[in-house]
Design a protein around this motif. Structure first.
Motif, PDB file in Angstrom:
ATOM      1  N   ARG A 191       0.811  -1.220   0.000  1.00 50.74           N
ATOM      2  CA  ARG A 191       0.000   0.000   0.000  1.00 50.74           C
ATOM      3  C   ARG A 191       0.847   1.273   0.000  1.00 50.74           C
ATOM      4  O   ARG A 191       1.803   1.398   0.764  1.00 50.74           O
ATOM      5  N   SER A 192       0.413   2.234  -0.804  1.00 47.91           N
ATOM      6  CA  SER A 192       1.130   3.510  -0.868  1.00 47.91           C
ATOM      7  C   SER A 192       1.039   4.286   0.439  1.00 47.91           C
ATOM      8  O   SER A 192       1.916   5.093   0.746  1.00 47.91           O
ATOM      9  N   ILE A 205       4.492   0.247  -8.475  1.00 46.93           N
ATOM     10  CA  ILE A 205       3.690  -0.937  -8.150  1.00 46.93           C
ATOM     11  C   ILE A 205       4.557  -2.194  -8.178  1.00 46.93           C
ATOM     12  O   ILE A 205       4.440  -3.062  -7.303  1.00 46.93           O
ATOM     13  N   ARG A 208       6.657  -2.239  -4.972  1.00 44.33           N
ATOM     14  CA  ARG A 208       5.871  -2.483  -3.750  1.00 44.33           C
ATOM     15  C   ARG A 208       5.344  -3.915  -3.692  1.00 44.33           C
ATOM     16  O   ARG A 208       5.046  -4.435  -2.611  1.00 44.33           O
ATOM     17  N   SER A 242      -4.135   1.845   3.526  1.00 44.01           N
ATOM     18  CA  SER A 242      -4.733   2.678   2.489  1.00 44.01           C
ATOM     19  C   SER A 242      -3.853   2.693   1.245  1.00 44.01           C
ATOM     20  O   SER A 242      -2.634   2.496   1.323  1.00 44.01           O
ATOM     21  N   ASP A 243      -4.501   2.888   0.111  1.00 46.07           N
ATOM     22  CA  ASP A 243      -3.786   3.078  -1.142  1.00 46.07           C
ATOM     23  C   ASP A 243      -4.604   4.023  -2.009  1.00 46.07           C
ATOM     24  O   ASP A 243      -5.838   3.902  -2.070  1.00 46.07           O
ATOM     25  N   PRO A 246      -6.035   1.485  -5.698  1.00 44.32           N
ATOM     26  CA  PRO A 246      -5.831   0.058  -5.464  1.00 44.32           C
ATOM     27  C   PRO A 246      -6.063  -0.847  -6.664  1.00 44.32           C
ATOM     28  O   PRO A 246      -5.491  -1.932  -6.720  1.00 44.32           O
ATOM     29  N   LEU A 249      -2.865  -1.694  -8.702  1.00 44.55           N
ATOM     30  CA  LEU A 249      -1.951  -2.390  -7.799  1.00 44.55           C
ATOM     31  C   LEU A 249      -2.347  -3.853  -7.658  1.00 44.55           C
ATOM     32  O   LEU A 249      -1.524  -4.760  -7.871  1.00 44.55           O
TER      33      LEU A 249
END
Length: 371
Positions: A191-192, A205, A208, A242-243, A246, A249
C-alpha cells in the motif's frame, strides 16, 4: 451447475464442500501455544470444507497481539499437531495462516522490547490486544515502528519459508495461507499509504509488490504451490491500511499470482468485517476485473471470497461461477455445525461479541449444535 455442498479439488487438496472457515483471531493461546481448548474448538468445526486457522506468527518479531499462536517453537508446533490430528480424525482439512504483523504490534510483545518493524517508520492509527498483570485483556495503541533495512528483508522471507515447512512437516497441516491482507506486513509493503521506501521495495507498483512475490516464491518452493493459498484485501481500511489507487496495484498482484500455480486466492471484498462497498480511491473496486487479471495470466487456483456473505449470496456466487469457495467468519464462531445448519436451513446461533478476544471456553467451545 455447482452447489455449495459439492466437493471440489483445490490445488493438492480435495474438499468435501465449498464452505470455508475464515481465519479468526481469538487470543486464547498463552505463550503462543494452542492448548486443549483450541483442539476442541477446531475439531468441532471440522465439517467445513476447509478450515483456515487464526493468523499464526511466523516468528517472535511477527507477533502483534497477546496470546496468539506461533509456528516458531517446538511447543507451538506440538500444540498445532494436536489440533490438526483432531481435525483430521473428524474428516476435515486445515491450513494455517502465516502471519507477520509488521507495524501492528507493541514494544512489550517484541523480542527484547524492541520496536515493531515496517516498510516505513509510520505509526499505525490502530490498536493491539495486550494482557494486563491481573490476566485481563485490554486494547492499546500500537507502538511506533522502525523501517526495515533492505538487508533484513531476506531473513523475514526465510521466516515465512521455515514456518511453512514446519507447519506441514511437523505440525501436520494440509497447507498454508500467506496473510497478505488487513494492513499487516505483506499488505504494508503493497500500500502507498504505508510504504514510502525509495529502494527496490518502494515507489512503483512493481517494487511495492516485490516482497509479496518473494514470500510466495519462498513458500511454494518449500511446500509446493498446490498447498499454498494467499489472502488479499484490496480496499480494506483495517489497521490504517490505504492506497490511493488500489485497482492497478491489485490487478498487477493478481496477474503475478496467476503464473505461480497457487491452490487458491482468498479475497476480502470491501472493509474487513464491514461494508462490502467500502470505497478506497476515487472509484469502486472491480472484483470481477481482479479475478479476470488472475485468470488471464493463467491462474487456475480456486477463487475464495469473503465478507458479509449470507446463504443466498453464497449459493448464487457458487452457482454463477463467481466464486469457487466462500468463507464465513463470525457465523463459524457461533455455529460449530454451520455446514449442516446451512444445508438444513436451521436457525443460527448468535455470536457473543464480548467473548471474541481472550478468555476461556465461554464463547469459544460452548456454542450448542442444532438438535
Amino acid at each position: 451447475m455447482a452447489t455449495l455442498f459439492d466437493p471440489i479439488k483445490v490445488g493438492d487438496l480435495t474438499l468435501s464442500n465449498r464452505i470455508v472457515m475464515a481465519p479468526l483471531t481469538r487470543n486464547r493461546s498463552p505463550d503462543a501455544v494452542p492448548g486443549d481448548l483450541a483442539v476442541t474448538y477446531y475439531g468441532q468445526r471440522a465439517s467445513a470444507g476447509l478450515i483456515v486457522t487464526e493468523a499464526t506468527a511466523i516468528s517472535h518479531q511477527g507477533q502483534g497481539y497477546a496470546d496468539v499462536p506461533g509456528l516458531y517453537g517446538a511447543d507451538q508446533l506440538a500444540g498445532w499437531k494436536r489440533v490438526t490430528d483432531a481435525v483430521h480424525a473428524a474428516g476435515g482439512k486445515i491450513v494455517v495462516q502465516l502471519w507477520h504483523v509488521g507495524r501492528i504490534s507493541h514494544d512489550t510483545l517484541q523480542p527484547g522490547g524492541g520496536r515493531p518493524v515496517a516498510p516505513s517508520a509510520i505509526r499505525a492509527k490502530s490498536k493491539t490486544f495486550l494482557v494486563k498483570p491481573d490476566g485481563s485483556g485490554e486494547f492499546a495503541d500500537t507502538s511506533e515502528p522502525r523501517a526495515l533495512d533492505a538487508g533484513e528483508i531476506p531473513g523475514i522471507v526465510d521466516d515465512f519459508r521455515r514456518a511453512a515447512k514446519a507447519a506441514i512437516e511437523v505440525a501436520g497441516f494440509d497447507g498454508v495461507e500467506i496473510h497478505g491482507a488487513n494492513g499487516y506486513l505483506v499488505d504494508q509493503f503493497l500500500r502507498s499509504g504505508t510504504n514510502r521506501r525509495t529502494d527496490d521495495y518502494g515507489g512503483s507498483i512493481e517494487n511495492r509488490s516485490r516482497f509479496l512475490f518473494e514470500v510466495v516464491d519462498a513458500v511454494t518452493a518449500a511446500v509446493g504451490a498446490g498447498r499454498t493459498g494467499i489472502r488479499l484485501s484490496p480496499v480494506t481500511p483495517a489497521n490504517d491500511a490505504s492506497d490511493a489507487d488500489p485497482q492497478p496495484l491489485f490487478n498487477h498482484v493478481a496477474a503475478g499470482l496467476g503464473s505461480r500455480g497457487l491452490a487458491y486466492v482468498h479475497i476480502v471484498e470491501g472493509a474487513t468485517g464491514g461494508a462490502r462497498d467500502f470505497l478506497q480511491g476515487d472509484k469502486p473496486f472491480d472484483y470481477a476485473e481482479l479475478k479476470a487479471a488472475y485468470r488471464d495470466a493463467g491462474g487456475r487456483g480456486a477463487w475464495l471470497v469473503n465478507n458479509g456473505y449470507d446463504k443466498e449470496m453464497t449459493e448464487k456466487a457458487v452457482a454463477d461461477g463467481y466464486a469457487d469457495l466462500v468463507a464465513f467468519g463470525k457465523l463459524f464462531i457461533a455455529n460449530p455445525d454451520l455446514v449442516s445448519r446451512l444445508k438444513r436451513n436451521s436457525e443460527l446461533n448468535t455470536p457473543d461479541k464480548a467473548t471474541f478476544y481472550g478468555g476461556g471456553a465461554k464463547g469459544y467451545t460452548d456454542y450448542p449444535t442444532a438438535a
